[in-house]
Design a protein around this motif. Structure first.
Motif, short mmCIF file in Angstrom:
data_model
loop_
_atom_site.label_atom_id
_atom_site.label_comp_id
_atom_site.label_asym_id
_atom_site.label_seq_id
_atom_site.Cartn_x
_atom_site.Cartn_y
_atom_site.Cartn_z
N ALA A 100 1.00 -0.91 -0.02
CA ALA A 100 -0.19 -0.19 0.16
C ALA A 100 0.80 1.09 0.06
CB ALA A 100 -0.88 -0.05 1.11
N GLY A 101 1.90 1.27 0.85
CA GLY A 101 2.55 2.57 0.76
C GLY A 101 3.67 2.69 -0.23
N LEU A 102 4.27 1.46 -0.74
CA LEU A 102 4.99 1.46 -2.15
C LEU A 102 4.15 2.12 -3.23
CD1 LEU A 102 7.68 1.00 -3.53
CD2 LEU A 102 6.88 -1.39 -3.83
N SER A 103 3.00 1.36 -3.43
CA SER A 103 2.14 1.93 -4.61
C SER A 103 1.80 3.40 -4.42
CB SER A 103 0.86 1.05 -4.70
OG SER A 103 -0.01 1.17 -3.46
N ALA A 104 1.52 3.98 -3.35
CA ALA A 104 0.90 5.26 -3.22
C ALA A 104 2.33 5.96 -3.51
CB ALA A 104 0.55 5.72 -1.72
N PHE A 105 3.56 5.93 -3.26
CA PHE A 105 4.79 6.62 -3.61
C PHE A 105 4.93 6.53 -4.86
CE2 PHE A 105 9.53 6.32 -4.27
CZ PHE A 105 10.00 7.63 -3.80
N MET A 106 4.97 5.23 -5.60
CA MET A 106 5.38 5.09 -7.09
C MET A 106 4.19 5.81 -7.97
SD MET A 106 6.05 0.74 -7.11
CE MET A 106 5.87 0.99 -8.77
N GLY A 107 2.97 5.81 -7.25
CA GLY A 107 1.90 6.40 -8.21
C GLY A 107 1.78 8.02 -8.10
N GLN A 108 2.68 8.63 -7.28
CA GLN A 108 2.35 10.10 -7.10
C GLN A 108 2.17 10.70 -8.41
OE1 GLN A 108 5.49 11.37 -4.69
NE2 GLN A 108 4.60 10.70 -2.53
N GLY A 201 -4.65 -6.73 -10.56
CA GLY A 201 -4.24 -5.47 -10.48
C GLY A 201 -4.21 -4.66 -11.41
N ALA A 202 -3.52 -5.22 -12.39
CA ALA A 202 -3.44 -4.58 -13.79
C ALA A 202 -4.87 -4.20 -14.42
CB ALA A 202 -2.61 -5.14 -14.71
N TYR A 203 -5.57 -5.16 -14.42
CA TYR A 203 -6.69 -5.37 -14.88
C TYR A 203 -7.76 -3.90 -14.27
CZ TYR A 203 -11.51 -6.63 -16.62
OH TYR A 203 -12.77 -6.45 -17.04
N LEU A 204 -7.43 -3.93 -13.00
CA LEU A 204 -8.16 -2.77 -12.38
C LEU A 204 -7.93 -1.50 -12.96
CD1 LEU A 204 -8.59 -4.07 -8.58
CD2 LEU A 204 -10.50 -3.79 -10.26
N SER A 205 -6.60 -1.20 -13.30
CA SER A 205 -6.05 0.14 -13.51
C SER A 205 -5.93 0.39 -14.95
CB SER A 205 -4.61 0.24 -12.77
OG SER A 205 -3.64 -0.58 -13.42
N LEU A 206 -5.97 -0.84 -15.77
CA LEU A 206 -5.82 -0.53 -17.35
C LEU A 206 -7.29 -0.53 -17.92
CD1 LEU A 206 -2.47 -2.67 -18.04
CD2 LEU A 206 -2.91 -0.30 -18.03
N VAL A 207 -8.23 -1.51 -17.36
CA VAL A 207 -9.54 -1.73 -18.14
C VAL A 207 -10.53 -1.40 -17.33
CG1 VAL A 207 -10.92 -3.68 -18.96
CG2 VAL A 207 -8.41 -3.71 -19.40
N TYR A 208 -10.59 -1.76 -15.78
CA TYR A 208 -11.87 -1.54 -15.22
C TYR A 208 -12.25 0.02 -14.80
CZ TYR A 208 -15.20 -2.29 -11.64
OH TYR A 208 -16.42 -2.22 -10.79
N THR A 209 -10.91 0.71 -14.39
CA THR A 209 -11.12 2.21 -14.17
C THR A 209 -11.20 2.86 -15.63
OG1 THR A 209 -9.86 1.63 -12.16
CG2 THR A 209 -10.34 3.89 -12.58
N PRO A 210 -10.14 3.14 -16.54
CA PRO A 210 -8.88 2.91 -16.50
C PRO A 210 -8.01 4.23 -16.11
CG PRO A 210 -9.61 3.22 -18.58
CD PRO A 210 -10.76 3.44 -17.65
N MET A 211 -7.47 4.14 -14.74
CA MET A 211 -6.77 5.35 -14.46
C MET A 211 -6.00 4.77 -12.93
SD MET A 211 -10.03 7.73 -12.99
CE MET A 211 -8.64 8.88 -12.30
N TRP A 212 -5.33 5.73 -12.23
CA TRP A 212 -4.78 5.36 -11.02
C TRP A 212 -5.05 6.39 -10.08
CZ3 TRP A 212 -2.81 1.96 -8.01
CH2 TRP A 212 -2.06 2.55 -6.98
N VAL A 213 -5.54 5.79 -9.09
CA VAL A 213 -5.75 6.54 -7.72
C VAL A 213 -5.04 5.87 -6.53
CG1 VAL A 213 -7.58 8.07 -8.57
CG2 VAL A 213 -8.06 5.93 -7.53
N GLU A 214 -4.75 6.53 -5.45
CA GLU A 214 -4.25 5.77 -4.34
C GLU A 214 -5.49 4.96 -3.63
OE1 GLU A 214 -2.33 6.70 -0.09
OE2 GLU A 214 -2.09 8.08 -1.66
#
Length: 304
Positions: A100-108, A201-214
């Motif tokens: 959770a912490g690493l993904s938040a840092f990587m996705g800023q 996880g990639a499906y959620l950010s690439l297809v289901y959403t497709p975007m990145w939020v923390e």
């Protein structure tokens, strides 16, 4: 009928990441390893997949990056749990917090960015009334998840390798005495589970959403873990459970769309309430769970 077809399609779409992640975790647990780090693995894979997909404009490379990220995270868990023989529950929880912490840092630098994914459909079949929209207009990962479920059923119950994996989950000492490399097989099972969580996880950010939020995964990793228990470690039941939980998730949006006056916070709770209710119901018969649960699940193995 059009609304019903759209509701079915949305339920399948929502259940797909749960199905893929739960199938990977099922293989882990069939080998006797309890990995509670699914949420963290899915979060890291979601941002890794989105970052690569956004930079390259190739969803396929994004899925590959997500799978690789999931495997790297599961490798970390495997080193701690299999080599150092740490407590699997504590290690899995630590992996989720770390992810959770690493993904938040990587996705800023990617917050608020979005992808445009071209819709896919099966030619001719997608033009059929009702079933075309409901069943044949999904992303190819949806159909991959169904094939994966069939493949795992065949692997576990129709192959010698599947029998060995299940025997290790029941009695690693006996398998080791017969000459099977228990640690190596469990490591391979963890890598497979990590890859599945990565694709989910990639499906959620690439297809289901497709975007990145923390916090994009929003507890789906925990639901996938509960799903394996709900399905009593059987792939076909995992498929049914994923569709059930996907339907419950989509109902909150359907209720809002048709104007039912229920607070949005209560609707957002529905998938987790359903998870708790199902776990309570199946826990009423502990003997049934005990008969289906791998005997060595969560127990460290130290070869002599």
């Amino acid at each position: 009928m059009e609304n019903l077809a759209a509701l079915i399609a949305a339920s399948i779409n929502s259940g797909t990441p749960l199905l893929i992640a739960a199938l990977g975790l099922l293989i882990n647990e069939r080998a006797g390893v309890l990995n509670l780090g699914a949420e963290g693995m899915m979060l890291v894979s979601a941002i890794a997949g989105f970052a690569v997909g956004y930079q390259t404009q190739s969803p396929l490379l994004g899925f590959a990056a997500g799978a690789l990220a999931g495997m790297l995270m599961s490798s970390l868990f495997a080193w701690l749990a299999l080599v150092l023989a740490t407590n699997q529950v504590a290690t899995g929880l630590a992996l989720s917090i770390f992810g959770a912490g690493l993904s938040a840092f990587m996705g800023q630098s990617f917050v608020g960015m979005s992808l445009t994914i071209k819709p896919t459909a099966i030619p001719y079949l997608s033009d059929l009334p009702f079933v075309g929209v409901a069943l044949f207009s999904h992303h190819w990962i949806v159909y991959f998840s169904l094939l994966l479920c069939v493949a795992i059923i065949c692997f576990l119950y129709r192959t010698r390798a599947g029998l060995v994996l299940r025997s290790i989950g029941e009695s690693p000492e006996s398998a080791h005495a017969l000459g099977y490399p228990v640690r190596s097989i469990r490591f391979a099972a963890l890598l497979f589970g990590g890859a599945c969580c990565g694709i989910a996880g990639a499906y959620l950010s690439l297809v289901y959403t497709p975007m990145w939020v923390e916090g994009l995964v929003a507890g789906r990793g925990w639901i996938a873990l509960a799903l394996t228990t709900f399905a009593t470690w059987r792939p076909a039941r995992v498929l049914l459970g994923a569709l059930l939980f996907g339907s419950v998730t989509i109902l909150q949006f359907h209720f809002q769309a048709i104007g039912i006056a229920i607070p949005s916070q209560i609707l957002s709770m529905l998938p987790y309430v359903a998870t708790i209710v199902v776990l309570v119901l199946i826990s009423r018969n502990p003997d049934w769970i005990r008969l289906n649960m791998p005997a060595s699940l969560g127990k460290p193995f130290r070869p002599g």
